[in-house]
Design a protein around this motif. Structure first.
Motif, PDB file in Angstrom:
ATOM      1  N   VAL A   1      97.407  69.825  65.053  1.00  0.00           N
ATOM      2  CA  VAL A   1      98.165  70.961  64.233  1.00  0.00           C
ATOM      3  C   VAL A   1      96.891  71.671  63.441  1.00  0.00           C
ATOM      4  CG1 VAL A   1      99.562  71.703  62.616  1.00  0.00           C
ATOM      5  CG2 VAL A   1     100.364  70.229  64.261  1.00  0.00           C
ATOM      6  N   ALA A   2      96.395  70.894  62.716  1.00  0.00           N
ATOM      7  CA  ALA A   2      95.456  71.306  61.757  1.00  0.00           C
ATOM      8  C   ALA A   2      94.269  72.277  62.591  1.00  0.00           C
ATOM      9  CB  ALA A   2      94.703  70.285  60.918  1.00  0.00           C
ATOM     10  N   ALA A   3      93.977  71.694  63.792  1.00  0.00           N
ATOM     11  CA  ALA A   3      92.885  72.425  64.736  1.00  0.00           C
ATOM     12  C   ALA A   3      93.293  73.627  65.005  1.00  0.00           C
ATOM     13  CB  ALA A   3      92.409  71.477  65.599  1.00  0.00           C
ATOM     14  N   LEU A   4      94.775  73.541  65.486  1.00  0.00           N
ATOM     15  CA  LEU A   4      95.338  74.964  65.925  1.00  0.00           C
ATOM     16  C   LEU A   4      95.392  75.897  65.123  1.00  0.00           C
ATOM     17  CD1 LEU A   4      98.155  73.081  68.109  1.00  0.00           C
ATOM     18  CD2 LEU A   4      96.576  74.662  68.880  1.00  0.00           C
ATOM     19  N   ARG A   5      95.773  75.453  63.869  1.00  0.00           N
ATOM     20  CA  ARG A   5      95.404  76.650  62.794  1.00  0.00           C
ATOM     21  C   ARG A   5      94.192  77.040  62.493  1.00  0.00           C
ATOM     22  NH1 ARG A   5     100.009  73.199  59.705  1.00  0.00           N
ATOM     23  NH2 ARG A   5     101.804  74.268  60.485  1.00  0.00           N
ATOM     24  N   ARG A   6      93.259  76.271  62.555  1.00  0.00           N
ATOM     25  CA  ARG A   6      91.934  76.720  62.280  1.00  0.00           C
ATOM     26  C   ARG A   6      91.558  77.796  63.476  1.00  0.00           C
ATOM     27  NH1 ARG A   6      90.827  71.355  61.177  1.00  0.00           N
ATOM     28  NH2 ARG A   6      89.809  70.669  63.387  1.00  0.00           N
ATOM     29  N   ALA A   7      92.163  77.720  64.777  1.00  0.00           N
ATOM     30  CA  ALA A   7      91.875  78.324  65.697  1.00  0.00           C
ATOM     31  C   ALA A   7      92.842  79.640  65.979  1.00  0.00           C
ATOM     32  CB  ALA A   7      91.974  77.555  67.053  1.00  0.00           C
ATOM     33  N   GLY A   8      93.637  79.657  64.748  1.00  0.00           N
ATOM     34  CA  GLY A   8      94.333  80.880  64.759  1.00  0.00           C
ATOM     35  C   GLY A   8      95.445  80.837  65.566  1.00  0.00           C
ATOM     36  N   ARG A   9      96.009  79.738  65.913  1.00  0.00           N
ATOM     37  CA  ARG A   9      97.003  79.624  67.092  1.00  0.00           C
ATOM     38  C   ARG A   9      98.328  79.415  66.266  1.00  0.00           C
ATOM     39  NH1 ARG A   9      96.986  82.137  70.854  1.00  0.00           N
ATOM     40  NH2 ARG A   9      95.024  83.085  70.339  1.00  0.00           N
ATOM     41  N   PRO A  10      99.581  80.264  66.340  1.00  0.00           N
ATOM     42  CA  PRO A  10     100.776  79.947  65.873  1.00  0.00           C
ATOM     43  C   PRO A  10     101.246  78.570  66.269  1.00  0.00           C
ATOM     44  CG  PRO A  10     100.828  81.924  67.035  1.00  0.00           C
ATOM     45  CD  PRO A  10      99.347  81.230  67.608  1.00  0.00           C
TER      46      PRO A  10
ATOM     47  N   GLN B   1      90.990  59.360  80.019  1.00  0.00           N
ATOM     48  CA  GLN B   1      89.626  59.466  79.340  1.00  0.00           C
ATOM     49  C   GLN B   1      88.778  60.426  79.358  1.00  0.00           C
ATOM     50  OE1 GLN B   1      87.848  55.791  81.201  1.00  0.00           O
ATOM     51  NE2 GLN B   1      88.353  54.770  79.096  1.00  0.00           N
ATOM     52  N   LEU B   2      88.915  61.525  80.476  1.00  0.00           N
ATOM     53  CA  LEU B   2      88.046  62.649  80.381  1.00  0.00           C
ATOM     54  C   LEU B   2      88.804  63.750  79.913  1.00  0.00           C
ATOM     55  CD1 LEU B   2      86.619  62.188  84.147  1.00  0.00           C
ATOM     56  CD2 LEU B   2      85.463  61.736  81.840  1.00  0.00           C
ATOM     57  N   PHE B   3      89.874  63.726  79.107  1.00  0.00           N
ATOM     58  CA  PHE B   3      90.883  64.768  78.585  1.00  0.00           C
ATOM     59  C   PHE B   3      89.691  65.567  77.532  1.00  0.00           C
ATOM     60  CE2 PHE B   3      93.214  65.862  74.585  1.00  0.00           C
ATOM     61  CZ  PHE B   3      93.979  66.837  75.137  1.00  0.00           C
ATOM     62  N   LEU B   4      89.682  67.150  78.055  1.00  0.00           N
ATOM     63  CA  LEU B   4      88.832  67.963  77.575  1.00  0.00           C
ATOM     64  C   LEU B   4      87.250  67.343  77.487  1.00  0.00           C
ATOM     65  CD1 LEU B   4      91.037  68.959  73.925  1.00  0.00           C
ATOM     66  CD2 LEU B   4      90.851  70.121  76.301  1.00  0.00           C
ATOM     67  N   GLY B   5      87.154  66.698  78.144  1.00  0.00           N
ATOM     68  CA  GLY B   5      85.732  66.247  78.295  1.00  0.00           C
ATOM     69  C   GLY B   5      84.521  67.329  78.842  1.00  0.00           C
ATOM     70  N   GLU B   6      85.222  68.577  79.230  1.00  0.00           N
ATOM     71  CA  GLU B   6      84.104  69.690  79.355  1.00  0.00           C
ATOM     72  C   GLU B   6      83.780  70.507  78.297  1.00  0.00           C
ATOM     73  OE1 GLU B   6      85.723  72.079  82.800  1.00  0.00           O
ATOM     74  OE2 GLU B   6      86.337  70.188  83.920  1.00  0.00           O
ATOM     75  N   HIS B   7      84.481  70.225  77.124  1.00  0.00           N
ATOM     76  CA  HIS B   7      84.414  70.848  75.963  1.00  0.00           C
ATOM     77  C   HIS B   7      83.647  69.973  74.806  1.00  0.00           C
ATOM     78  CE1 HIS B   7      87.012  73.842  77.505  1.00  0.00           C
ATOM     79  NE2 HIS B   7      87.839  72.518  78.076  1.00  0.00           N
ATOM     80  N   GLU B   8      83.003  70.768  73.749  1.00  0.00           N
ATOM     81  CA  GLU B   8      82.184  69.987  72.920  1.00  0.00           C
ATOM     82  C   GLU B   8      82.925  69.201  71.938  1.00  0.00           C
ATOM     83  OE1 GLU B   8      78.727  69.603  72.120  1.00  0.00           O
ATOM     84  OE2 GLU B   8      78.751  70.391  74.332  1.00  0.00           O
ATOM     85  N   GLY B   9      84.333  69.760  71.841  1.00  0.00           N
ATOM     86  CA  GLY B   9      85.169  68.966  71.070  1.00  0.00           C
ATOM     87  C   GLY B   9      86.531  69.880  71.034  1.00  0.00           C
ATOM     88  N   LEU B  10      87.290  69.371  70.217  1.00  0.00           N
ATOM     89  CA  LEU B  10      88.612  69.879  70.209  1.00  0.00           C
ATOM     90  C   LEU B  10      88.566  71.510  69.536  1.00  0.00           C
ATOM     91  CD1 LEU B  10      91.666  69.862  70.493  1.00  0.00           C
ATOM     92  CD2 LEU B  10      91.783  68.682  68.019  1.00  0.00           C
ATOM     93  N   ASP B  11      87.792  71.713  68.456  1.00  0.00           N
ATOM     94  CA  ASP B  11      87.767  73.216  68.005  1.00  0.00           C
ATOM     95  C   ASP B  11      87.319  73.936  68.869  1.00  0.00           C
ATOM     96  OD1 ASP B  11      88.778  72.830  65.546  1.00  0.00           O
ATOM     97  OD2 ASP B  11      87.061  71.791  64.580  1.00  0.00           O
ATOM     98  N   ALA B  12      86.071  73.758  69.823  1.00  0.00           N
ATOM     99  CA  ALA B  12      85.471  74.336  70.790  1.00  0.00           C
ATOM    100  C   ALA B  12      86.462  74.689  71.766  1.00  0.00           C
ATOM    101  CB  ALA B  12      84.419  73.729  71.235  1.00  0.00           C
TER     102      ALA B  12
END
Lengths: 416, 416
Positions: free
Chosen positions: A375-384, A335-346
């Motif tokens: 995948v869409a979020a990774l593209r927004r972040a510029g990740r291959p 449940q705490l997955f990525l919980g230290e971040h504001e959200g997936l994009d951040a």
């Protein structure tokens, strides 16, 4: 205790297959290696899985991400292949909710192969002739009672009291799992991960790795995963856990003493939920609408259908080899997955690596649309990033028992 | 007791909305009639739902499809519109798992409208100026403790003993529900059903109707339903029920006596499962990843996320107004859907009527592919059939709270 071990590591993957293999004439009973060997097109017979040795890594004094102190951490792990002088040919494989680090190889010559053995080994897509592959047992591992699993969690003894932690063990997160793995990799002198990869909860660890240590991660492969632990999933994970808390034998987690009964009934109900949720109707079809043998559910309320009886029996067998409190801690860690971040994009703004995302089309736990959004979020972040979709009748489980179908995609990913 | 009634009939539809409306700022909180009135394009304001009266129908001596005797059957029902001389302008509306027959109209001038009121009434798609519309409470109704619900089931008194039946009540099936409805229709002098329609468990009743009494059914409209209760669904229904059986207060169903505690905890956990399963992530999004007020789940194991706390509170409120044994009997009745037939094709070979099938794209209970398969089977059986897909963020629930979106499709269907 080969059989017992096989049951334990099959875990989330296939508790039913392990407990009652005869019930599963279909795809689940087929060993991954019996598939056409995508990984080894030149060989008539795939080579048997190599022997691996389970080891222990421990260290003193860990402070959780939430700020709590744990005096000592122990973790089991295994490796295959050889680390090069630069320390940059390592692959970390992270396990699913009810699994452990026996991801590849055999512990005994006649023992079962690890849960991703189909893609890990000499000449296989994750080629141990080329890579140094590591897999470890997470903290708060569900298989705490298994003598081959080494973990630190509520079933461990708190050195300050000499008694099991129970529910006084601190809350830990997927990020804490990553921190313990980082200490292990430092100990092994790994400097770079050519790949971090895992299915389901393993995918969450892989993503946290890429976010926490972007400079160390070259490739990331989340399989049957999600980039977001949204409210709907928070709610489902809580429902998985709730039968344990409802069982009076749970006693707020204080059931380890002699003469106390473990909350096996609640744990079994929890495992039934996980089992059915992580499968799909194609898997269930083998049971049809048959009543359990000698039973008549159309006339007697206490009588059962075949699928109900099979789930009951397999879940109770599995419950005896698992720890209820650890189940609750695993739920919270997820449940705490990525919980230290504001959200997936951040989070992904900090991430490194090239990515291969592998959802399963029929996944009911982490529906494939969550991978599309990752995948869409990774593209927004510029990740291959590339994506390939696992197909088959087994829902979420395709990412464990049928991972061989992605062999070529993984091989290509590592070649780039 | 308008408020209490509203909670009860909202049922499967919206226990959360009913128990804690403030929690639901989104689509669930919007009354169905506040949607653009597809049904009444010429009116600036939709007319208020007409008053309806709840009535009771009872008869002596029913033998279940399984061969067990029930000395007396009571069922609540309501009607709107007028039956014509030929007795062939009737519409039967069948309810979902946790609902009752309050499908349309208001019981008091200031009371809430029924759960499908958006499509039933004067000038609405199921036009009560034209049709005589009937809705009744099923056997083993979950809302047995509700004074407005009239049902016969495990919470009823067994006239042979003077005590509640409990788990000695016979197993009943969806087909038994149909048989009791048939007696009611005979009593009302209905000779033909211009339409039989219902959502979820209501769709199962509609399909059984078309198979059992093909000559009597002109049109059939299964909404968010399935034509097949396969092993995967058998297993899920059993998992819904299992928290009740795990609760020690259930006492094998013997909890009705004075001074005994009902298995509210288990029933609440069961209702939480139904609630989350019948929704989708779009619905859950309102809760985000927020902790419950004043709580810190990242640091304290006993602390909760907002969605967990909301589900807990709503489910416990709803459990106090429901009957645990009836939940178990409802599960079994659903599991036995079309159980007297060799399979869907064999059943539909006997079916009558023209069909409109309305799945919800995001349905997690009866995934839309099951409706696709029902449509294909109807075509194989030579039945005229059309399909329209409900869209929206609420999963299964779209077929109850957002049925207005199908208004024109239903109007067209009835005009043909």
């Amino acid at each position: 205790m080969t059989t017992r071990r096989s049951l334990l590591v099959a875990a989330w993957a296939a508790p039913l297959a392990a407990a009652a293999p005869g019930l599963l004439p279909g795809t689940l009973a087929r060993p991954a290696l019996a598939r056409p060997a995508l990984a080894q097109p030149a060989l008539a017979q795939p080579a048997p899985a190599p022997l691996v040795e389970r080891r222990e890594f421990s260290f003193q004094g860990y402070t959780t991400r939430g700020g709590a102190a744990i005096p000592a951490i122990r973790t089991g792990y295994q490796t295959l292949g050889t680390l090069n002088a630069a320390g940059d040919n390592a692959v970390l494989v992270t396990h699913f909710f009810s699994g452990n680090g026996h991801a590849f190889g055999r512990l005994q010559p006649d023992g079962p192969a690890g849960w991703w053995d189909a893609i890990i080994g000499p000449g296989r897509p994750i080629d141990t002739d080329r890579y140094f592959v590591i897999a470890s047992d997470t903290m708060v591992n569900l298989n705490a009672p298994d003598r081959h699993t080494i973990t630190t969690g509520p079933a461990s003894v708190n050195p300050s009291t000499g008694r099991p932690w129970g529910m006084s063990f601190p809350v830990v997160s997927i990020r804490d799992f990553v921190e313990v793995q980082k200490r292990l990799l430092d100990h092994l002198k790994v400097r770079k991960l050519a790949l971090v990869a895992g299915p389901s909860m393993g995918s969450l660890q892989a993503i946290e790795w890429a976010v926490a240590y972007p400079e160390m991660v070259e490739r990331v492969m989340p399989v049957i995963g999600t980039g977001e632990m949204d409210a709907w999933m928070l709610g489902w994970l809580d429902l998985w856990a709730s039968p344990i808390r409802t069982d009076l034998a749970w006693r707020n987690g204080d059931y380890y003493g002699q003469g106390r009964e473990a909350p096996l009934r609640g744990l079994a109900e929890a495992l039934k939920l996980v089992t059915l949720h992580s499968r799909d109707r194609g898997w269930a079809r083998q049971f049809g609408r048959r009543p359990a043998e000698g039973q008549d559910p159309a006339r007697r309320m206490q009588d059962r259908f075949a699928i109900e009886a099979a789930l009951d029996a397999a879940a109770m067998a599995r419950a005896r080899l698992s720890d209820a409190n650890s189940f609750l801690y695993l739920v919270r860690a997820n449940q705490l997955f990525l919980g230290e971040h504001e959200g997936l994009d951040a989070a992904l703004a900090k991430a490194g690596g090239r990515w291969l995302v592998l959802p399963s089309r029929g996944d009911r736990v982490f529906p494939a649309e969550y991978s599309d959004e990752l995948v869409a979020a990774l593209r927004r972040a510029g990740r291959p990033v590339a994506q390939a979709v696992l197909e088959g009748p087994q829902g979420h489980l395709e990412g464990v028992v049928a991972i061989a179908q992605a062999g070529e995609a993984i091989r290509d990913f590592l070649a780039r």
